[in-house]
Scaffold this motif. Sequence first.
Motif, PDB file in Angstrom:
ATOM      1  N   ALA A   1       0.777  -1.030   0.162  1.00 22.75           N
ATOM      2  CA  ALA A   1      -0.094   0.225  -0.062  1.00 22.75           C
ATOM      3  C   ALA A   1       0.706   1.340   0.052  1.00 22.75           C
ATOM      4  O   ALA A   1       0.703   2.255  -0.654  1.00 22.75           O
ATOM      5  CB  ALA A   1      -1.015  -0.078   1.181  1.00 22.75           C
ATOM      6  N   ALA A   2       1.811   1.309   0.694  1.00 20.90           N
ATOM      7  CA  ALA A   2       2.868   2.430   0.800  1.00 20.90           C
ATOM      8  C   ALA A   2       3.761   2.423  -0.424  1.00 20.90           C
ATOM      9  O   ALA A   2       4.061   3.475  -0.868  1.00 20.90           O
ATOM     10  CB  ALA A   2       3.990   2.421   2.010  1.00 20.90           C
ATOM     11  N   GLY A   3       4.092   1.550  -1.154  1.00 21.48           N
ATOM     12  CA  GLY A   3       4.843   1.448  -2.150  1.00 21.48           C
ATOM     13  C   GLY A   3       6.091   1.973  -2.354  1.00 21.48           C
ATOM     14  O   GLY A   3       6.663   2.413  -3.282  1.00 21.48           O
ATOM     15  N   LEU A   4       6.723   1.808  -1.118  1.00 23.00           N
ATOM     16  CA  LEU A   4       8.178   2.322  -0.714  1.00 23.00           C
ATOM     17  C   LEU A   4       9.172   1.356  -0.695  1.00 23.00           C
ATOM     18  O   LEU A   4       8.932   0.186  -0.390  1.00 23.00           O
ATOM     19  CB  LEU A   4       8.330   3.163   0.489  1.00 23.00           C
ATOM     20  CG  LEU A   4       7.339   4.369   0.641  1.00 23.00           C
ATOM     21  CD1 LEU A   4       7.304   4.841   2.284  1.00 23.00           C
ATOM     22  CD2 LEU A   4       7.737   5.450  -0.168  1.00 23.00           C
ATOM     23  N   ALA A   5      10.362   1.456  -1.721  1.00 22.17           N
ATOM     24  CA  ALA A   5      11.387   0.541  -1.848  1.00 22.17           C
ATOM     25  C   ALA A   5      12.517   1.120  -1.160  1.00 22.17           C
ATOM     26  O   ALA A   5      12.741   2.471  -1.048  1.00 22.17           O
ATOM     27  CB  ALA A   5      11.350   0.366  -3.402  1.00 22.17           C
ATOM     28  N   GLY A   6      13.675   0.343  -1.367  1.00 23.51           N
ATOM     29  CA  GLY A   6      15.070   0.650  -0.511  1.00 23.51           C
ATOM     30  C   GLY A   6      15.945   1.168  -1.644  1.00 23.51           C
ATOM     31  O   GLY A   6      15.614   1.251  -2.786  1.00 23.51           O
ATOM     32  N   PRO A   7      17.357   0.851  -1.171  1.00 25.55           N
ATOM     33  CA  PRO A   7      18.415   1.229  -1.989  1.00 25.55           C
ATOM     34  C   PRO A   7      18.459   0.529  -3.492  1.00 25.55           C
ATOM     35  O   PRO A   7      18.849   1.041  -4.382  1.00 25.55           O
ATOM     36  CB  PRO A   7      19.691   1.162  -1.175  1.00 25.55           C
ATOM     37  CG  PRO A   7      19.040   1.173   0.086  1.00 25.55           C
ATOM     38  CD  PRO A   7      17.800   0.470   0.169  1.00 25.55           C
ATOM     39  N   ALA A   8      17.841  -0.600  -3.351  1.00 29.61           N
ATOM     40  CA  ALA A   8      18.346  -1.462  -4.849  1.00 29.61           C
ATOM     41  C   ALA A   8      16.919  -1.205  -5.868  1.00 29.61           C
ATOM     42  O   ALA A   8      17.056  -1.616  -6.865  1.00 29.61           O
ATOM     43  CB  ALA A   8      18.088  -2.976  -4.370  1.00 29.61           C
ATOM     44  N   ARG A   9      16.104  -0.369  -5.273  1.00 35.75           N
ATOM     45  CA  ARG A   9      14.897   0.158  -6.284  1.00 35.75           C
ATOM     46  C   ARG A   9      15.273   0.310  -7.625  1.00 35.75           C
ATOM     47  O   ARG A   9      15.091   0.156  -8.819  1.00 35.75           O
ATOM     48  CB  ARG A   9      13.992   1.142  -5.852  1.00 35.75           C
ATOM     49  CG  ARG A   9      12.747   1.443  -6.582  1.00 35.75           C
ATOM     50  CD  ARG A   9      12.999   2.553  -7.297  1.00 35.75           C
ATOM     51  NE  ARG A   9      11.668   3.037  -8.121  1.00 35.75           N
ATOM     52  CZ  ARG A   9      11.505   2.772  -9.125  1.00 35.75           C
ATOM     53  NH1 ARG A   9      12.436   2.047 -10.035  1.00 35.75           N
ATOM     54  NH2 ARG A   9      10.341   3.099  -9.651  1.00 35.75           N
ATOM     55  N   ALA A  10      16.594   1.143  -7.939  1.00 40.37           N
ATOM     56  CA  ALA A  10      16.858   1.577  -9.020  1.00 40.37           C
ATOM     57  C   ALA A  10      17.537   0.529 -10.093  1.00 40.37           C
ATOM     58  O   ALA A  10      17.611   0.677 -11.253  1.00 40.37           O
ATOM     59  CB  ALA A  10      18.113   2.826  -9.001  1.00 40.37           C
ATOM     60  N   TYR A  11      17.819  -0.573  -9.528  1.00 38.70           N
ATOM     61  CA  TYR A  11      18.518  -1.766 -10.335  1.00 38.70           C
ATOM     62  C   TYR A  11      17.623  -2.791 -10.408  1.00 38.70           C
ATOM     63  O   TYR A  11      17.733  -3.630 -11.560  1.00 38.70           O
ATOM     64  CB  TYR A  11      19.736  -2.242  -9.570  1.00 38.70           C
ATOM     65  CG  TYR A  11      20.542  -0.808  -8.890  1.00 38.70           C
ATOM     66  CD1 TYR A  11      21.497  -0.262  -9.729  1.00 38.70           C
ATOM     67  CD2 TYR A  11      20.318  -0.324  -7.748  1.00 38.70           C
ATOM     68  CE1 TYR A  11      22.249   0.743  -9.632  1.00 38.70           C
ATOM     69  CE2 TYR A  11      21.100   0.930  -7.478  1.00 38.70           C
ATOM     70  CZ  TYR A  11      22.049   1.597  -8.378  1.00 38.70           C
ATOM     71  OH  TYR A  11      22.784   2.667  -8.127  1.00 38.70           O
ATOM     72  N   VAL A  12      16.535  -3.104  -9.625  1.00 38.28           N
ATOM     73  CA  VAL A  12      15.781  -4.359  -9.641  1.00 38.28           C
ATOM     74  C   VAL A  12      14.264  -3.835  -9.973  1.00 38.28           C
ATOM     75  O   VAL A  12      13.410  -4.640 -10.181  1.00 38.28           O
ATOM     76  CB  VAL A  12      15.758  -5.153  -8.365  1.00 38.28           C
ATOM     77  CG1 VAL A  12      17.051  -5.669  -8.062  1.00 38.28           C
ATOM     78  CG2 VAL A  12      15.274  -4.551  -7.147  1.00 38.28           C
ATOM     79  N   GLY A  13      13.875  -2.771  -9.993  1.00 34.09           N
ATOM     80  CA  GLY A  13      12.378  -1.965 -10.008  1.00 34.09           C
ATOM     81  C   GLY A  13      11.908  -1.753  -8.598  1.00 34.09           C
ATOM     82  O   GLY A  13      12.396  -2.160  -7.705  1.00 34.09           O
ATOM     83  N   SER A  14      10.649  -1.160  -8.725  1.00 38.43           N
ATOM     84  CA  SER A  14       9.727  -0.702  -7.738  1.00 38.43           C
ATOM     85  C   SER A  14       8.724  -1.981  -7.193  1.00 38.43           C
ATOM     86  O   SER A  14       9.089  -3.192  -7.803  1.00 38.43           O
ATOM     87  CB  SER A  14       8.992   0.367  -8.021  1.00 38.43           C
ATOM     88  OG  SER A  14       7.834  -0.161  -9.164  1.00 38.43           O
ATOM     89  N   VAL A  15       8.169  -1.590  -6.133  1.00 39.68           N
ATOM     90  CA  VAL A  15       7.404  -2.598  -5.695  1.00 39.68           C
ATOM     91  C   VAL A  15       6.305  -2.970  -6.446  1.00 39.68           C
ATOM     92  O   VAL A  15       6.006  -4.063  -6.632  1.00 39.68           O
ATOM     93  CB  VAL A  15       6.566  -1.703  -4.268  1.00 39.68           C
ATOM     94  CG1 VAL A  15       5.486  -2.895  -3.570  1.00 39.68           C
ATOM     95  CG2 VAL A  15       7.544  -1.610  -3.122  1.00 39.68           C
ATOM     96  N   ARG A  16       5.521  -1.847  -7.274  1.00 42.27           N
ATOM     97  CA  ARG A  16       4.650  -2.230  -8.208  1.00 42.27           C
ATOM     98  C   ARG A  16       5.277  -3.195  -9.376  1.00 42.27           C
ATOM     99  O   ARG A  16       4.448  -4.011  -9.798  1.00 42.27           O
ATOM    100  CB  ARG A  16       4.320  -0.952  -9.051  1.00 42.27           C
ATOM    101  CG  ARG A  16       3.504  -1.236  -9.877  1.00 42.27           C
ATOM    102  CD  ARG A  16       2.864   0.283 -10.608  1.00 42.27           C
ATOM    103  NE  ARG A  16       2.054   1.212  -9.665  1.00 42.27           N
ATOM    104  CZ  ARG A  16       2.816   2.323  -9.028  1.00 42.27           C
ATOM    105  NH1 ARG A  16       3.938   2.546  -9.418  1.00 42.27           N
ATOM    106  NH2 ARG A  16       1.876   2.687  -8.212  1.00 42.27           N
ATOM    107  N   ASP A  17       6.544  -3.224  -9.575  1.00 42.92           N
ATOM    108  CA  ASP A  17       7.103  -4.131 -10.851  1.00 42.92           C
ATOM    109  C   ASP A  17       7.091  -5.516 -10.278  1.00 42.92           C
ATOM    110  O   ASP A  17       7.131  -6.483 -10.983  1.00 42.92           O
ATOM    111  CB  ASP A  17       8.463  -3.637 -11.115  1.00 42.92           C
ATOM    112  CG  ASP A  17       8.662  -2.286 -11.683  1.00 42.92           C
ATOM    113  OD1 ASP A  17       7.691  -2.200 -12.474  1.00 42.92           O
ATOM    114  OD2 ASP A  17       9.482  -1.610 -11.579  1.00 42.92           O
TER     115      ASP A  17
END
Length: 382
Positions: free
Chosen positions: A100-116
């Motif tokens: 629900a928050a959709g927040l991701a950590g440091p790896a988000r730029a490399y593996v994708g977001s929660v939505r992905d």
Amino acid sequence: MQAALSRIIDRIGHARARGQALAIRGGGTKAFYGGPVLGEPLEIGELAGVSSYEPTELVVTARAGTPLAELEAALAERGQCLPFEPPRFAPGGTVGGTVAAGLAGPARAYVGSVRDHVLGVTLLNGNGEVLTFGGQVAKNVAGYDVSRLMAGSLGILGVICEISLKVLPAPRCTATAVLELDEAPALERLQAWASKPLALSGTAWYSGRLFVRMTGASSAVDAAAGKIGGARVGPAEADAWWSSLRDQSHPFFSMEREESDHAGRVVQPSTAGVSTVTPQAASASSLWRLSVPAIAPPLSLPGEQWIEWHGALRWWRTSAAPEAVRAAAAKAGGHATLMRGGDRSKGVFMPLSDALMDLHRRLKQAFDPAGLFNRGRFYPEL
């Protein structure tokens, strides 16, 4: 699960009959994020447990009230993980709250977001109806991908009951290097690395130091480390540092500055990963999250800054007015979100265009026609 689901459906029916607002609550660890929490608590803790897990298919399905720590422990037993590194702002966070928050950590730029990584979701709408979208395989979408719409919706569309997520093998080898660089040269270095096939999984610049995390096969990590350079940080210190960034437990993110001593100083990691003490900057009144193009130049705002995601995420602790922060983000081609502190009377998220707000209103009307769920958490109009 059925008994718990029936109780929640009854609560929704009673709330709809009385026009009562409901505040969906899992672990309560993200109550600070978004607009004010309004309405009677609608607890979803009973909807807990891992429903199914197929390690060979890289898919797990868990109920929304499942503690995030419990899910990650189950994945770790099979050498797998949630690759987007969901932040743990406090103990007790749930899988539903993570989505629900959709927040991701440091790896988000490399593996994708929660939505992905959301494959499917079961949802209770404002009429108390159980809706299922998506499935448990990567290629399951026919028509609108409604399941991913729930990521970052802050619960305004309905009660997430169950989620299917794509998982990945945990990294086999990890190393962290740190380089002494000012902001502009650090951004230039990050942009240069972005075009190279380097095994990177995290970058963060703060207070004159650029931290770079490399993960993958040992040969790939060694090759990346040779090109990155800098001083190597010990494994324990590196893990603690990246965790403090992911979970926002580092003093930079604390509005109280509880880690500061009486002399106004704050603990910072040194180039070797060992803690040192450096002067603390002037206190700021709010914490902002600015999402901008990675190639955006340095932003002109007062206060302290922390840069992630190859330059695409820029945290600011600043006393600047909300209008100034949002103007700086818009000028760079991005948007700004007020995370902690500050004046929230003018909203937390970037104002939407009339067309986008109309789309959000229609989605809210379709899923929650009586406006029961999490009123005002996303935008006051919703």
